[in-house]
Design an enzyme around this catalytic site. Sequence first.
Site, mmCIF file in Angstrom:
data_model
loop_
_atom_site.group_PDB
_atom_site.id
_atom_site.type_symbol
_atom_site.label_atom_id
_atom_site.label_comp_id
_atom_site.label_asym_id
_atom_site.label_seq_id
_atom_site.Cartn_x
_atom_site.Cartn_y
_atom_site.Cartn_z
ATOM 1 N N ARG A 1 0.850 -1.202 0.000
ATOM 2 C CA ARG A 1 0.000 0.000 0.000
ATOM 3 C C ARG A 1 0.881 1.245 0.000
ATOM 4 O O ARG A 1 0.605 2.228 -0.662
ATOM 5 C CB ARG A 1 -0.960 -0.010 1.206
ATOM 6 N N TYR B 1 -15.227 19.600 -13.859
ATOM 7 C CA TYR B 1 -15.659 18.205 -14.027
ATOM 8 C C TYR B 1 -16.730 17.887 -12.967
ATOM 9 O O TYR B 1 -16.524 18.157 -11.779
ATOM 10 C CB TYR B 1 -14.452 17.274 -13.912
ATOM 11 N N ASP C 1 -5.922 20.847 -12.277
ATOM 12 C CA ASP C 1 -6.332 19.575 -12.865
ATOM 13 C C ASP C 1 -5.909 19.642 -14.336
ATOM 14 O O ASP C 1 -6.519 20.352 -15.131
ATOM 15 C CB ASP C 1 -7.854 19.406 -12.722
ATOM 16 N N LYS D 1 -7.206 9.130 -18.630
ATOM 17 C CA LYS D 1 -7.486 9.792 -19.907
ATOM 18 C C LYS D 1 -6.271 9.744 -20.837
ATOM 19 O O LYS D 1 -5.833 8.672 -21.209
ATOM 20 C CB LYS D 1 -7.986 11.210 -19.621
HETATM 21 C C1 LIG Z 1 -11.036 16.814 -15.813
HETATM 22 C C2 LIG Z 1 -11.228 15.574 -14.999
HETATM 23 N N1 LIG Z 1 -10.705 15.515 -13.770
HETATM 24 C C3 LIG Z 1 -10.843 14.415 -12.989
HETATM 25 C C4 LIG Z 1 -11.550 13.320 -13.429
HETATM 26 C C5 LIG Z 1 -11.710 12.113 -12.528
HETATM 27 O O1 LIG Z 1 -10.858 11.095 -12.903
HETATM 28 P P1 LIG Z 1 -11.170 9.526 -12.708
HETATM 29 O O2 LIG Z 1 -12.349 9.212 -13.553
HETATM 30 O O3 LIG Z 1 -9.897 8.872 -13.141
HETATM 31 O O4 LIG Z 1 -11.450 9.326 -11.262
HETATM 32 C C6 LIG Z 1 -12.110 13.334 -14.698
HETATM 33 C C7 LIG Z 1 -12.887 12.173 -15.187
HETATM 34 O O5 LIG Z 1 -13.603 12.242 -16.152
HETATM 35 C C8 LIG Z 1 -11.945 14.497 -15.515
HETATM 36 O O6 LIG Z 1 -12.480 14.578 -16.736
#
Ligand SMILES: Cc1ncc(COP(=O)(O)O)c(C=O)c1O
Length: 380
Positions: free
Chosen positions: A47, A99, A171, A196
């Site tokens: 972990r 998001y 982000d 992504k």
């Molecule tokens: C801009 C953005 N940040 C964070 C996330 C969250 O990531 P995860 O789906 O890997 O938890 C997403 C998911 O679509 C996203 O588009």
Amino acid sequence: MHKFATLAIHAGQEPDPTTGAIMTPIYQTSTYVQEHPGKHKGYAYARGKNPTRVALEKCLAALEKAKHGLCFSSGQGAEDAVIKLLRPGDEVLATDDLYGGSYRMFTKIFSHYGINFRFVDMTNAASIESHFTDQTKMIWIETPTNPLMRIIDIKAISEKARKKNILVVVDNTFASPYLQNPLELGAHIIIHSVTKYISGHSDVVMGAALTNDDKIHEELAFIANSCGAVPGPMDSFLVLRGVKTLHIRMERHCQNGKEVANFLRNHPKIDKIYWPGFTDHPNHDIAKNQMKDFGGMISFTLKKNTMEEAFRMASSTKVFSLAESLGGVESLIGHPASMTHASIPAELRIKSGVVNSLLRLSVGIEDISDLIEDLRQALD
Ligand SMILES: Cc1ncc(COP(=O)(O)O)c(C=O)c1O
């Protein structure tokens, strides 16, 4: 220091010391044998640390020009750890076009723990100071924003925030480390949904947090080990494999994105189109300065602004698959109002520009003529 393409392929990865295997092995183990209590080879329990994960963390840190990298079991896991740096009473200023999953976690989970969130328009960086209070401890930036492709000036906001000791988190999921490196622009922490572009093949869910700050890294590593949202070695291996082509994939995403954006712009059924590469995009100059290219994410609205019309288009494409997510080699189409942003109340959603007919494309790296033809027949 090697350049991006070389780092994407090699950073953090040494031939396996026992066999010389060129690929980092999948260390599928939960624990490590110790010589005597506390004497081990740097790994005690998986972990806390796993060698496959460590290789990936080093690679991602190199790509973001960061000193430290940590991987999490999802992008949300990384975000969760970053918010846990805060204390009750602290306030976060977040971009108002965010998001939906981040919005949900902030308002439905962390608000119960005494952390306050305010969602503000950051497209005019000069106005950010007017939102600061004594409780403001963190600024949460998404740029390009999801799904309206607004561009936030990371450097200008970071300069103002740093004067007040406010942490800046970016982000960087939409841009990927290939197009934008927020730490160089003054941010303290980058988070990624590795799921992504970085992973790139729609087969892994993972997150990452990167920083140059030793103390922040130490705290995040403590949170990761204490709370346990860490990825497994198999997924770490898959991402190590995927990231080796990030630069090539991003170049093609950007090329295809540009062609699709231009096609849609001239189509009679399209109303608004959101893509930072257009010279008349409100913050095109900032995008040009802080990004290497404009990416393959495009949103648009239909002149017939109804859910039904959007649903019809979203279910008529044959190459673009109707699905959540983005950043994979395959093209996707999504309907934010009913998918990624369904957790945002309708009134707030529409006010922010996520109207009923808004559709979002993640333009993949297929042949461009097939992509354009697919959109043409779906719009007919
Ligand atoms: C801009 C953005 N940040 C964070 C996330 C969250 O990531 P995860 O789906 O890997 O938890 C997403 C998911 O679509 C996203 O588009």
